[in-house]
Scaffold this active site. Structure first.
Site, PDB file in Angstrom:
ATOM      1  N   LEU A 196       0.993  -0.998   0.007  1.00 39.16           N
ATOM      2  CA  LEU A 196      -0.096  -0.082  -0.194  1.00 39.16           C
ATOM      3  C   LEU A 196       0.948   1.322  -0.010  1.00 39.16           C
ATOM      4  O   LEU A 196       1.787   1.141   0.399  1.00 39.16           O
ATOM      5  CB  LEU A 196      -0.809   0.030   1.129  1.00 39.16           C
ATOM      6  N   CYS A 197       0.278   2.375  -0.612  1.00 42.44           N
ATOM      7  CA  CYS A 197       1.042   3.707  -0.547  1.00 42.44           C
ATOM      8  C   CYS A 197       1.331   3.988   0.845  1.00 42.44           C
ATOM      9  O   CYS A 197       0.422   3.909   1.553  1.00 42.44           O
ATOM     10  CB  CYS A 197       0.328   4.739  -1.294  1.00 42.44           C
ATOM     11  N   PRO A 198       2.268   4.521   1.242  1.00 37.77           N
ATOM     12  CA  PRO A 198       3.436   5.001   0.359  1.00 37.77           C
ATOM     13  C   PRO A 198       4.591   3.830   0.117  1.00 37.77           C
ATOM     14  O   PRO A 198       5.606   4.452  -0.376  1.00 37.77           O
ATOM     15  CB  PRO A 198       3.840   6.494   0.927  1.00 37.77           C
ATOM     16  N   ASP A 245      -1.582  -0.798  -5.772  1.00 35.05           N
ATOM     17  CA  ASP A 245      -2.353   0.166  -5.117  1.00 35.05           C
ATOM     18  C   ASP A 245      -2.431   1.212  -6.310  1.00 35.05           C
ATOM     19  O   ASP A 245      -1.483   1.600  -6.691  1.00 35.05           O
ATOM     20  CB  ASP A 245      -1.309   0.553  -4.007  1.00 35.05           C
TER      21      ASP A 245
END
Ligand code: SF4
Lengths: 77, 366
Positions: A12-14, A39
């Site tokens: 998942l970001c970041p 993502d």
């Protein structure tokens, strides 16, 4: 000029941006890095990070949940 | 002092990292909020070379966290720290600190704020990491967007020196938005920055920040919420406290704290809880974790993905299935088929009556 692949799927970001940043730090100007991610935020964040740091986005595509972004490393600053 | 062009050019060529000859370099903590953006801008305007640093702890509220939810998906998604850096025209270095940060959350020397937010330890930690980065990269000082009195715990007159001291940054830590109210720091004393151009913001009000934003032409910026991370959120902290309490140990992994951001959490029994997806986005997200949990989903009706964390006997599974039915489209029907899959991938089917809303005690909701 090298070409390498970074698997950032299911992160998942970041995290994909952080992995991209850390990998690019080891590459030379002109090298290309192909990032695989899932993502949708990466389609926005990786180009933004590249603009700030002077790297070039060669392609950015999304097919269903698979995202691919190819970056050409810019001159060191 | 400015060097002749030829000299400065060769000096730049010789340096590992070329820079404007003589320009001092500051590393700015960039959270993605307005204050750190203004602080960096004030220093940039004084001719200092500024680069941003941002820390990923796992608890950060990024634009994307909300984006897991379906109805948020169409909104523009952005990482506020990256966006801020781009507006300012500075580089941003994002540093992952998930492991190191655990000690701060689990064992904060200065304790917690209103919720499980260890703000004072956290600030000290981030400024320390920034100091290490500064030393490694040949930068001269650190700037933050802190304002005296802005936050009850970490941004008080008496706690500001604590951050400077415990981070080891001492007087290389400059807070441009309230510097005039604090003793001069090294960048001021050395004349790298003009103290007169720094500010004297103070207190919880946001007016001076808004005015300065307008003056700089910053039209759009992340609204200051309670804090920069989920730990200031009451409900989130409650879920984290529950996790520690039921496991009997104050530990967590990244997946634990990510899952606390997603879905409805219910604990019907001390030995298990359910995580129920609230929409398609969350169901997809939870689906990615299903192999590590017992998971339930209705097969006769559309409904959520439900993860069961903990241990469950047959009665517990029946209860979990009835709850799963409750949160799906079959909630008004007499019977709903629910499939239950264990961690080995063995699936069984149950036909259950959905539990009624008034049969769910409020305390089950975390
Ligand atoms: S709100 Fe969160 S990130 Fe911000 S200082 Fe407090 S603990 Fe740290």
């Amino acid at each position: 000029m090298s070409h390498s692949i970074l698997d950032a799927r299911n992160l998942l970001c970041p995290m994909p941006v952080i992995r991209t940043q850390n990998r690019i730090a080891e590459l030379q100007p002109g090298d290309t890095l192909e990032i695989h991610a899932t993502d949708p935020g990466t389609l926005h964040d990786i180009p933004a990070w590249c603009r700030i740091h002077g790297h070039e986005i060669v392609t950015a595509t999304r097919e269903d949940s698979e995202i691919r972004v190819t970056v050409r490393v810019g001159a060191a600053t | 002092m400015s060097l002749p062009a030829s000299l400065s050019a060769s000096a730049a060529a010789n340096a590992a990292k070329p820079r404007v000859a003589g320009a001092r370099k500051a590393v700015a903590l960039i959270s993605g909020g307005l204050d750190s953006m203004l602080a960096a801008k004030v220093i940039l305007d004084l001719g200092i070379h500024v680069e941003g640093i941002n820390f990923y702890t796992g608890f950060c509220v990024e634009g994307h966290t909300q984006a897991i939810r379906s109805h948020e998906r169409d909104k523009p998604k952005r990482n506020n720290a990256l966006w801020t850096a781009e507006q300012l025209g500075i580089k941003l270095h994002i540093i992952e600190v998930i492991e190191e940060y655990k000690e701060i959350v689990i064992n904060p020397k200065h304790g917690y704020g209103h919720n499980l937010n260890p703000c004072l330890d956290c600030k000290g930690f981030m400024v320390r990491k920034a100091r290490e980065w500064m030393e490694k990269n040949g930068f001269d000082f650190i700037i933050t967007g802190e304002v005296i009195g802005q936050r009850p715990m970490s941004q008080r007159r008496d706690t500001m020196p604590v951050v400077a001291r415990e981070s080891g940054a001492f007087d290389r830590l400059l807070r441009p938005l309230c510097a005039k109210l604090l003793p001069p720091t090294m960048p001021e004393r050395e004349g790298w920055v003009d103290r007169e151009k720094l500010l004297d913001f103070n207190g919880r009000g946001r007016k001076p920040q808004m005015q300065l934003a307008e003056q700089y032409g910053f039209k759009e910026y992340a609204q200051p919420a309670g804090g920069c991370c989920f730990l200031t959120n009451e409900q989130y902290s409650h879920k984290l406290a529950d996790l520690w309490q039921t496991r009997g140990t104050k530990q967590y992994e990244l997946d634990d704290i990510m899952l606390l951001k997603v879905g409805r959490h219910l604990r019907p029994r001390p030995h298990f809880k359910l995580i129920v997806g609230r929409d398609e986005g969350e169901n997809n997200f939870l689906n990615g974790y299903r192999r590590r949990f017992i998971h339930l989903t209705a097969t006769s009706h559309p409904g959520p993905m439900v993860l069961l964390e903990g241990t469950a006997n047959d009665d517990d599974l029946l209860l979990a299935a009835r709850l799963t039915a409750r949160f799906g489209r079959g909630r008004e029907d007499a019977l709903v088929n629910v499939s239950i899959t264990d961690r080995e991938g063995q699936t069984r089917a149950l036909e259950v009556t959905p539990i009624l809303a008034n049969e769910i005690p409020a305390e089950w909701y975390l």
